[in-house]
Design a protein around this motif. Structure first.
Motif, PDB file in Angstrom:
ATOM      1  N   THR A  40       6.994  16.622   0.512  1.00  0.00           N
ATOM      2  CA  THR A  40       6.162  15.396   0.095  1.00  0.00           C
ATOM      3  C   THR A  40       5.814  15.379  -1.158  1.00  0.00           C
ATOM      4  O   THR A  40       5.739  14.209  -1.982  1.00  0.00           O
ATOM      5  N   GLN A  43       8.516  13.663  -3.284  1.00  0.00           N
ATOM      6  CA  GLN A  43       8.798  12.224  -3.142  1.00  0.00           C
ATOM      7  C   GLN A  43       7.593  11.507  -3.931  1.00  0.00           C
ATOM      8  O   GLN A  43       7.840  10.517  -4.452  1.00  0.00           O
ATOM      9  N   ILE A  44       6.556  12.040  -3.884  1.00  0.00           N
ATOM     10  CA  ILE A  44       5.323  11.503  -4.550  1.00  0.00           C
ATOM     11  C   ILE A  44       5.653  11.565  -6.186  1.00  0.00           C
ATOM     12  O   ILE A  44       5.516  10.530  -6.802  1.00  0.00           O
ATOM     13  N   GLU A  46       8.688  11.958  -7.561  1.00  0.00           N
ATOM     14  CA  GLU A  46       9.487  11.039  -8.052  1.00  0.00           C
ATOM     15  C   GLU A  46       9.422   9.633  -7.880  1.00  0.00           C
ATOM     16  O   GLU A  46       9.984   8.769  -8.920  1.00  0.00           O
ATOM     17  N   ASN A  47       8.850   9.278  -6.988  1.00  0.00           N
ATOM     18  CA  ASN A  47       8.341   7.712  -6.859  1.00  0.00           C
ATOM     19  C   ASN A  47       7.385   7.256  -7.612  1.00  0.00           C
ATOM     20  O   ASN A  47       7.448   6.261  -8.356  1.00  0.00           O
ATOM     21  N   THR A  53      13.926   7.175  -5.859  1.00  0.00           N
ATOM     22  CA  THR A  53      13.625   5.946  -4.739  1.00  0.00           C
ATOM     23  C   THR A  53      13.317   6.670  -3.446  1.00  0.00           C
ATOM     24  O   THR A  53      13.605   7.787  -3.313  1.00  0.00           O
ATOM     25  N   PRO A  54      12.448   5.777  -2.601  1.00  0.00           N
ATOM     26  CA  PRO A  54      12.237   6.201  -1.361  1.00  0.00           C
ATOM     27  C   PRO A  54      13.382   6.709  -0.497  1.00  0.00           C
ATOM     28  O   PRO A  54      14.532   6.029  -0.518  1.00  0.00           O
ATOM     29  N   PRO A  55      13.338   7.800   0.194  1.00  0.00           N
ATOM     30  CA  PRO A  55      14.631   8.613   1.015  1.00  0.00           C
ATOM     31  C   PRO A  55      15.108   7.435   1.936  1.00  0.00           C
ATOM     32  O   PRO A  55      16.315   7.553   2.236  1.00  0.00           O
ATOM     33  N   ALA A  56      14.477   6.586   2.522  1.00  0.00           N
ATOM     34  CA  ALA A  56      15.209   5.527   3.337  1.00  0.00           C
ATOM     35  C   ALA A  56      16.246   4.827   2.845  1.00  0.00           C
ATOM     36  O   ALA A  56      17.079   4.252   3.344  1.00  0.00           O
ATOM     37  N   SER A  57      16.170   4.700   1.484  1.00  0.00           N
ATOM     38  CA  SER A  57      17.025   3.972   0.736  1.00  0.00           C
ATOM     39  C   SER A  57      18.610   4.808   0.214  1.00  0.00           C
ATOM     40  O   SER A  57      19.366   4.258  -0.450  1.00  0.00           O
ATOM     41  N   TRP A  58      18.377   5.893   0.517  1.00  0.00           N
ATOM     42  CA  TRP A  58      19.551   6.936   0.128  1.00  0.00           C
ATOM     43  C   TRP A  58      20.630   6.819   1.217  1.00  0.00           C
ATOM     44  O   TRP A  58      20.494   6.720   2.240  1.00  0.00           O
TER      45      TRP A  58
END
Length: 118
Positions: A40, A43-44, A46-47, A53-58
């Motif tokens: 968490t 991700q906070i 990095e974004n 970028t959000p992990p869903a886009s990896w």
């Protein structure tokens, strides 16, 4: 900038995990909880900074490697923190839980003399 952020956050989170272990939460559940905190936090940062970028886009392969890396870090850091904290005996949370193992609601906090405070 990315390396500075990476090493800074893992150092600070290592201190956080050490505080967890000293207070009482240790073992696999605490390690898994810490791993989620590590993911968490990463991700906070990095974004928020625009580095990631959000992990869903990896791509899936990158996501798997990142999750594995964070899990290895989380569980390794936890193992070291737990081992170091165990040298001081059970933490206040563990001593409090040992008062009544059946998790009764009528158990108050530990007396001040039994905690790490002054």
């Amino acid at each position: 900038m990315n390396w500075t952020m990476y090493f800074g956050q893992v150092a600070l989170l290592g201190v956080f995990r050490s505080m967890m272990a000293q207070a009482g939460p240790r073992g696999p559940v605490a390690s898994a909880t810490f791993t989620v905190v590590r993911l968490t936090n990463d991700q906070i940062l990095e974004n928020a900074t625009g580095i990631g970028t959000p992990p869903a886009s990896w791509p899936r392969s990158e996501l798997v490697v990142d999750l594995l890396h964070k899990a290895v870090y989380g569980f390794t850091t936890a193992a070291v923190a737990d081992a170091l904290a165990a040298r001081n005996g059970p933490g206040p949370g563990q001593r409090h839980a040992a008062v009544h193992a059946d998790h009764r609601s009528d158990v108050g906090p530990l007396p001040h003399k039994d905690t790490y405070g002054r």
